[in-house]
Design an enzyme around this catalytic site. Structure first.
Site, PDB file in Angstrom:
ATOM      1  N   GLU A 200      34.917  44.466  42.783  1.00  0.00           N
ATOM      2  CA  GLU A 200      35.817  43.873  41.627  1.00  0.00           C
ATOM      3  C   GLU A 200      35.666  44.658  40.485  1.00  0.00           C
ATOM      4  O   GLU A 200      34.533  44.819  39.997  1.00  0.00           O
ATOM      5  CB  GLU A 200      34.991  42.347  41.517  1.00  0.00           C
ATOM      6  N   CYS A 235      36.593  41.514  32.668  1.00  0.00           N
ATOM      7  CA  CYS A 235      37.734  41.878  33.647  1.00  0.00           C
ATOM      8  C   CYS A 235      39.006  41.445  33.769  1.00  0.00           C
ATOM      9  O   CYS A 235      40.087  42.173  34.003  1.00  0.00           O
ATOM     10  CB  CYS A 235      36.780  42.288  34.884  1.00  0.00           C
TER      11      CYS A 235
END
Length: 465
Positions: A200, A235
């Site tokens: 990720e 993120c």
């Protein structure tokens, strides 16, 4: 002062220590300890108890590492982890059941299924920005799948890392081990040994804003999805806004009003904003802001407090495409606004760069929504909000291209940490002599009919026609 040779030395986690740990965990896994439903449930319940018993300790650690507000720490780390654990406990038995699948005429008579088999030993490397959630949420999936786990928390969040080491030792089975901090070349080692990897990552997550919207709600949701997410250190937080030249002034005014409501006239003094995680990251974000190409583009904020590692929510308008801030992930409290003549041009802007982990659109235009979903490639899309899609356990969370490999959350976590093993069952009845030599034209006709699924052809071949 003690001499250097008399100081206690930190334990070194070198290659030999890693091999020893893997060997030990491999023995545990091979013995079948981690594979039973009962063991998996026991570990997940222990993880849930750990979280419930030590909420205050977790919040204190997050406050120490990031000055994370109490409400934000609870909602985005503790509550999300508890929810993930409870959802997995509810669904696990169903996930573990082999999936029955159809068979074909070529294997008749037979039955088939897909068995979810644990991968073995899983290494979870955590990020520093959500150091509790991002350490343990992947662990939930790895344990649910029946694996032994090695966890490496981030050394950039030392208080949370230390707390995890203590609590995991107290609550969890020895099949879950904390790994010492340090630098490790994971990608190249995984490639060398053909080890599957799920990453990720992130990217520049854009927010497209149309004019036919509820302006106040839009401004609030953008703020929550930018500065309300670890002060932009997430993120999936909003990286930049794309809107039309005509609408930008209205949007900026609304953002300014709501920012003052949320964080006051002196946001650097607000207890509701996280600080920048370290002096290195503070310098990195400051460099983006001090770039000559953007320093005159600030329309709100820009204040900095280096001693407390705080940067105020900052909005910039019409920053150049070749500026530093538009060519790397910001991961901080700066929000550039890019303007276009037509909102549809924003799709081309997004697709011309690296694929982001998430992309957002605010609009009431049905055709624009459909075009956005059809044409924009990102890890995930969300319409009329920011970041909320990651709370749905029925949706996968992960990147595409440069923003990541693989996905997790809910069933997708379980699937990430399992191998889907194909199993076909046959009996000793229905044996076809056509498979075996000597080969004849009649056998060839029969096999051609079988392999093409032509029932009539099979009958004709069996009758010798």
């Amino acid at each position: 002062m003690a001499s250097e040779d008399k100081k206690p030395k930190a334990a070194c986690f070198d290659g030999e220590a890693a091999r020893s740990l893997v060997k030990e965990l491999r023995g545990t896994f091979d013995a079948g300890k981690t594979k039973s439903y009962e063991w998996r449930v026991l570990q997940l319940k222990s993880l849930l108890k750990l979280t419930k018993d030590h909420e205050d300790d977790i919040i204190d650690a997050l406050r120490s590492d990031l000055s994370k507000p109490v409400l934000e720490a609870f909602v985005s780390e503790i509550a999300m982890l508890k929810s993930s654990c409870e959802f997995t406990l509810k669904q696990l038995k169903r996930w573990m059941v082999p999936e029955k699948v159809k068979t074909s005429i070529t294997t008749f008579p037979s039955s088939a299924e897909i068995v979810s088999e644990p991968l073995g030993i899983v290494l979870v490397i955590s990020a520093w920005n959500y150091p509790f959630l991002l350490s343990l949420d992947p662990v939930i999936g790895a344990i649910a799948a029946g694996n032994a786990v090695v966890l490496k928390p981030s050394e950039i969040a030392p208080a949370t890392s230390s707390l995890l080491a203590k609590l995991l030792g107290e609550y969890m089975d020895s099949s879950l081990r904390k790994w010492k901090s340090g630098k490790h070349r994971i990608g190249s080692a995984a490639a060398k040994h053909l080890t599957p990897v799920s990453l990720e990552l992130g990217g520049k997550c854009p927010v497209i804003v149309d004019s036919n919207i509820n302006l106040i709600i839009t401004a609030r949701r953008i703020i929550a999805g930018k500065w309300g997410m670890n002060n932009g250190q997430a993120c999936i937080s909003a990286d930049h806004i794309i809107t039309t030249k005509d609408f930008a002034p209205k949007l900026i005014d609304a953002l300014k009003v709501e920012l003052v409501k949320f964080y006051g006239n002196d946001p650097l003094a607000s207890e509701d904003l996280s600080r920048i995680v370290s002096s290195n990251h503070f310098a990195r974000v400051t460099k983006l802001l001090d770039d000559d190409k953007v320093s005159g583009k600030i329309v709100h904020g820009g204040q900095k407090d280096q001693s407390n590692l705080k940067i105020a929510p900052t909005i910039l308008l019409d920053v150049p495409e070749d500026s530093l801030i538009m060519n790397e992930e910001i991961f901080g409290p700066l929000l550039p606004i890019v303007t276009v003549d037509n909102l549809e041009d924003s799709f081309n802007i997004i697709n011309s760069g690296e694929k982001p982990l998430a992309a957002y659109l605010f609009t009431n235009n049905k055709k624009l929504k459909e075009s956005f979903v059809r044409n924009v490639s990102a890890g995930g899309l969300l319409i009329n909000d920011v970041a909320l899609h990651i709370t749905n356990p029925y949706l996968p969370f992960g990147g595409v291209g440069e923003s990541g490999i693989g996905s997790y959350h809910g069933r997708f976590s379980f699937d990430t940490f399992t191998h889907k093993k194909a199993v076909l069952y046959r009996s000793f009845t229905g044996d076809a002599s056509a498979r075996y030599p000597p080969y004849t034209p009649g056998k060839l006709r029969l096999l051609k009919a079988l392999l093409s699924g032509n029932i009539l052809g099979v009958i004709r071949a069996l009758l010798g026609w």
